[in-house]
Design a protein around this motif. Structure first.
Motif, PDB file in Angstrom:
ATOM      1  N   VAL A 246     -20.962  29.001  19.416  1.00 19.07           N
ATOM      2  CA  VAL A 246     -22.260  28.736  20.460  1.00 19.07           C
ATOM      3  C   VAL A 246     -23.117  27.507  19.910  1.00 19.07           C
ATOM      4  O   VAL A 246     -23.641  26.709  20.744  1.00 19.07           O
ATOM      5  CB  VAL A 246     -23.087  30.162  19.842  1.00 19.07           C
ATOM      6  CG1 VAL A 246     -24.672  29.861  20.491  1.00 19.07           C
ATOM      7  CG2 VAL A 246     -22.588  31.357  20.593  1.00 19.07           C
ATOM      8  N   SER A 247     -23.130  27.332  18.741  1.00 20.03           N
ATOM      9  CA  SER A 247     -23.699  25.940  18.231  1.00 20.03           C
ATOM     10  C   SER A 247     -22.896  24.739  18.904  1.00 20.03           C
ATOM     11  O   SER A 247     -23.437  23.625  19.026  1.00 20.03           O
ATOM     12  CB  SER A 247     -23.998  25.723  16.716  1.00 20.03           C
ATOM     13  OG  SER A 247     -22.675  25.926  16.307  1.00 20.03           O
TER      14      SER A 247
ATOM     15  N   GLY B 215     -23.670  25.295  22.670  1.00 24.07           N
ATOM     16  CA  GLY B 215     -24.714  25.539  23.074  1.00 24.07           C
ATOM     17  C   GLY B 215     -25.792  24.397  23.838  1.00 24.07           C
ATOM     18  O   GLY B 215     -26.501  24.928  24.660  1.00 24.07           O
TER      19      GLY B 215
ATOM     20  N   GLY C  60     -26.124  25.702  27.440  1.00 23.07           N
ATOM     21  CA  GLY C  60     -26.824  26.923  27.023  1.00 23.07           C
ATOM     22  C   GLY C  60     -26.091  28.238  26.324  1.00 23.07           C
ATOM     23  O   GLY C  60     -26.485  29.396  26.772  1.00 23.07           O
ATOM     24  N   ALA C  61     -25.094  27.810  25.716  1.00 19.37           N
ATOM     25  CA  ALA C  61     -24.464  28.862  25.063  1.00 19.37           C
ATOM     26  C   ALA C  61     -23.770  29.680  26.048  1.00 19.37           C
ATOM     27  O   ALA C  61     -23.639  31.168  25.702  1.00 19.37           O
ATOM     28  CB  ALA C  61     -25.119  29.676  24.069  1.00 19.37           C
TER      29      ALA C  61
ATOM     30  N   ASP D 117     -21.572  33.475  33.655  1.00 23.49           N
ATOM     31  CA  ASP D 117     -22.198  31.729  34.010  1.00 23.49           C
ATOM     32  C   ASP D 117     -22.026  31.493  35.296  1.00 23.49           C
ATOM     33  O   ASP D 117     -22.547  31.058  36.054  1.00 23.49           O
ATOM     34  CB  ASP D 117     -21.947  31.096  32.820  1.00 23.49           C
ATOM     35  CG  ASP D 117     -22.835  29.741  33.158  1.00 23.49           C
ATOM     36  OD1 ASP D 117     -23.629  29.650  33.031  1.00 23.49           O
ATOM     37  OD2 ASP D 117     -21.712  28.591  33.244  1.00 23.49           O
TER      38      ASP D 117
END
Length: 85
Positions: free
Chosen positions: A52-53, A56, A60-61, A68
């Protein structure tokens, strides 16, 4: 964000999903290393945080491609290709 083209924004959720799926399969496979059940959350949490980092900032993760992409395709019918930028 500047410097991101549609191809990168389109591929990042797929790469993140592939990493997530592969990591879950490797952690939970009993034939792999035999990770004890009580350690799975402790291994899964930093792995998910890393994915996620990493992705992200750009998307936007968005690591679930089904959630999505379907929303973006629907929004593209109304707003055009600006939703992929």
């Amino acid at each position: 964000l500047t410097g991101l083209d549609c191809t990168r924004v389109f591929l990042f959720p797929g790469i993140g999903t592939a990493l997530l799926t592969g990591s879950i399969a490797a952690i939970t496979d009993p034939n792999n290393t035999g990770t004890p059940k009580y350690l799975i959350p402790l291994i899964f949490t930093p792995m998910l945080f890393g994915i996620v980092s990493t992705f992200g900032v750009n998307t936007g993760a968005a690591i679930n491609t089904a959630l999505d992409l379907s929303g973006r395709l629907f929004a593209a019918t109304v707003y055009g290709s600006v939703v992929f930028r």
